[in-house]
Design an enzyme around this catalytic site. Structure first.
Site, PDB file in Angstrom:
ATOM      1  N   ASP A  83      -0.026  -0.725 -10.165  1.00 14.41           N
ATOM      2  CA  ASP A  83       0.113  -0.698  -8.708  1.00 14.41           C
ATOM      3  C   ASP A  83      -1.229  -1.101  -8.079  1.00 14.41           C
ATOM      4  OD1 ASP A  83       1.387  -0.159  -6.302  1.00 14.41           O
ATOM      5  OD2 ASP A  83       1.009   2.003  -6.369  1.00 14.41           O
ATOM      6  N   HIS A  84      -1.209  -2.055  -7.174  1.00 14.26           N
ATOM      7  CA  HIS A  84      -2.403  -2.466  -6.421  1.00 14.26           C
ATOM      8  C   HIS A  84      -3.613  -2.827  -7.277  1.00 14.26           C
ATOM      9  CE1 HIS A  84      -0.797  -1.868  -2.419  1.00 14.26           C
ATOM     10  NE2 HIS A  84      -0.235  -0.759  -2.853  1.00 14.26           N
ATOM     11  N   ASP A 105      -2.932  -7.237  -5.673  1.00 16.97           N
ATOM     12  CA  ASP A 105      -2.980  -7.078  -4.214  1.00 16.97           C
ATOM     13  C   ASP A 105      -4.163  -7.869  -3.677  1.00 16.97           C
ATOM     14  OD1 ASP A 105      -3.148  -6.421  -1.599  1.00 16.97           O
ATOM     15  OD2 ASP A 105      -3.262  -4.249  -1.880  1.00 16.97           O
ATOM     16  N   GLU A 142       1.086  -9.521  -2.632  1.00 19.61           N
ATOM     17  CA  GLU A 142       1.273  -8.893  -1.310  1.00 19.61           C
ATOM     18  C   GLU A 142       0.798  -9.845  -0.232  1.00 19.61           C
ATOM     19  OE1 GLU A 142       0.275  -4.761  -0.680  1.00 19.61           O
ATOM     20  OE2 GLU A 142      -0.553  -5.163   1.301  1.00 19.61           O
ATOM     21  N   GLY A 190       0.339   7.093   1.729  1.00 19.24           N
ATOM     22  CA  GLY A 190      -0.015   8.482   2.019  1.00 19.24           C
ATOM     23  C   GLY A 190       1.101   9.229   2.739  1.00 19.24           C
ATOM     24  N   HIS A 223       6.433  -1.088   0.059  1.00 24.23           N
ATOM     25  CA  HIS A 223       5.426  -0.084  -0.304  1.00 24.23           C
ATOM     26  C   HIS A 223       5.481   1.063   0.702  1.00 24.23           C
ATOM     27  CE1 HIS A 223       2.685  -1.974  -3.386  1.00 24.23           C
ATOM     28  NE2 HIS A 223       3.654  -2.845  -3.236  1.00 24.23           N
ATOM     29  N   SER A 226       8.000   6.399   0.743  1.00 24.14           N
ATOM     30  CA  SER A 226       8.474   7.777   0.624  1.00 24.14           C
ATOM     31  C   SER A 226       9.142   8.161   1.933  1.00 24.14           C
ATOM     32  CB  SER A 226       7.313   8.731   0.348  1.00 24.14           C
ATOM     33  OG  SER A 226       6.960   8.698  -1.024  1.00 24.14           O
ATOM     34  N   ASP A 268       5.668   7.556  -3.916  1.00 21.94           N
ATOM     35  CA  ASP A 268       4.664   8.421  -4.534  1.00 21.94           C
ATOM     36  C   ASP A 268       4.598   9.767  -3.808  1.00 21.94           C
ATOM     37  OD1 ASP A 268       2.491   9.558  -5.815  1.00 21.94           O
ATOM     38  OD2 ASP A 268       1.099   7.935  -5.418  1.00 21.94           O
TER      39      ASP A 268
HETATM   40 ZN   LIG Z   1       1.366   0.313  -2.213  1.00 21.29          ZN
END
Ligand SMILES: [Zn+2]
Length: 349
Positions: A83-84, A105, A142, A190, A223, A226, A268
């Site tokens: 990831d990233h 990314d 991305e 986040g 992305h 959540s 996440d």
């Molecule tokens: Zn991400």
């Protein structure tokens, strides 16, 4: 089944018209939670690790845990995704370790904070694509810049500063040959994504639809997706946590994305919330406990529950047995002989 390429998972998802959750991990319990959820729902799945996760767990632990997952659940198509990735070198080291897919990314400079120029992004992403495809490894790029910061990675902001431009997305896909494309549509990394239930002023689902119209065969990636459910926030706060009110991406918006070309959905925060709430509950209700298993078991079970729900909501549930693994060596042959296309189909505006 051996670890498979994310490209294969996403090609199959496109055929089946569903999305595949890509769940972040840092430790054994998180991998176990995801694999049990995949088994219970019969789901193909992507497990991903960020640079932060690699630093926390150490590469060798992570890789061997993933191999254990593939061994223990031979019926589940499973890919291991970076990831990233922030640079060619980070992606290369992941591939050399055994990751079956990487994200480059290039929307940010290698510091993981400063937005890069379009040309810089094309250049580094193309370099990663060439290196990866030769080895049968799939690549996510991305275009546009997401909001927020997670694991020290991110430009910050609300996610509205650098939304994806559909014309640039087309040019980027054509010039790089990426297997999937992460788009910036107002989501952030986040827990603090939105300050109220998001509407079209902050969550630009119409952009997904516009990009999908121009690139109808390109696998899109959401992305920061959540859903940050209130019940998981409440458990944390009920047992002494101090989360501020926050909103994630509603599942119905993700499902709208999946109807419009979104094939990979990154989650996440929901796992983090589930784990933390379960641990807090044990600490408050049974303060005499001191065996880590007494709180890690419920934490793992809470994460498994939210992951299984997402697998059902994204539509990947029931699809684990649809196909056989293509080896990474055969993926490399497919890229070389053109059976795995890297030229996007482009529709007129
Ligand atoms: Zn991400």
């Amino acid at each position: 089944m051996p670890l498979v390429s994310t490209r294969q998972l996403l090609d199959e998802a496109a055929k089946g018209g569903y999305g595949v959750g890509a769940f972040n991990v840092n430790n054994m319990e998180q991998i176990q939670a995801i694999m049990e959820a995949a088994k219970d729902t019969n789901s193909p799945v992507i497990i991903q690790a960020s640079r932060g996760a690699r630093a926390y767990a150490q590469d060798n632990y992570l890789y061997h845990l993933m191999l254990a997952a593939a061994e223990l659940y031979p019926q589940i198509p499973l890919s291991m995704h970076l990831d990233h990735g922030n640079s060619f070198e980070t992606c290369k080291s992941a591939i050399e370790l055994g990751f079956t897919s990487v994200m480059m990314d290039g929307s940010l400079k290698p510091d993981g904070k400063t937005p890069a120029t379009f040309e810089e992004n094309v250049e580094v992403t193309k370099k990663v694509v060439d290196f990866s495809h030769e080895r049968g490894i799939s690549v996510e790029g991305e275009i546009g810049v997401l909001g927020g910061v997670e694991d020290g990675h991110g430009a910050g902001g609300t996610g509205l500063e650098h939304l994806t431009d559909p014309d640039q997305a087309v040019e980027f896909a054509e010039r790089t040959g990426v297997d999937s494309l992460a788009v910036a549509i107002g989501t952030s990394h986040g827990a603090y994504k939105f300050t109220k239930k998001p509407d079209g002023s902050v969550l630009k689902m119409e952009l997904v639809i516009a990009i999908h119209k121009r690139l109808p065969k390109t696998h899109l990636v959401m992305h920061g997706s959540s859903s940050v459910p209130k019940d998981l926030q409440d458990i944390i706060n009920q047992y002494g946590g101090k989360l501020k009110p926050t909103w994630g991406v509603p599942v119905e918006e993700i499902q709208l994305g999946i109807r419009n070309g979104v094939r990979k959905v990154n989650v996440d925060t929901d796992s983090r919330l589930a784990i933390t709430g379960a641990i807090r509950k044990v600490f408050v209700e049974q303060p005499e406990k001191f065996d880590p298993r007494d709180y890690l078991k419920p934490a793992r079970a809470a994460m498994q529950k939210v992951i299984a729900l997402r697998m059902t909501q994204f539509g990947q549930a029931g699809h684990a047995g649809d196909y056989k693994a293509i080896s990474i060596a055969d993926m490399a042959k497919g890229y070389a002989n053109g059976t795995l296309s890297t030229k996007p189909e482009v529709s007129a505006k």
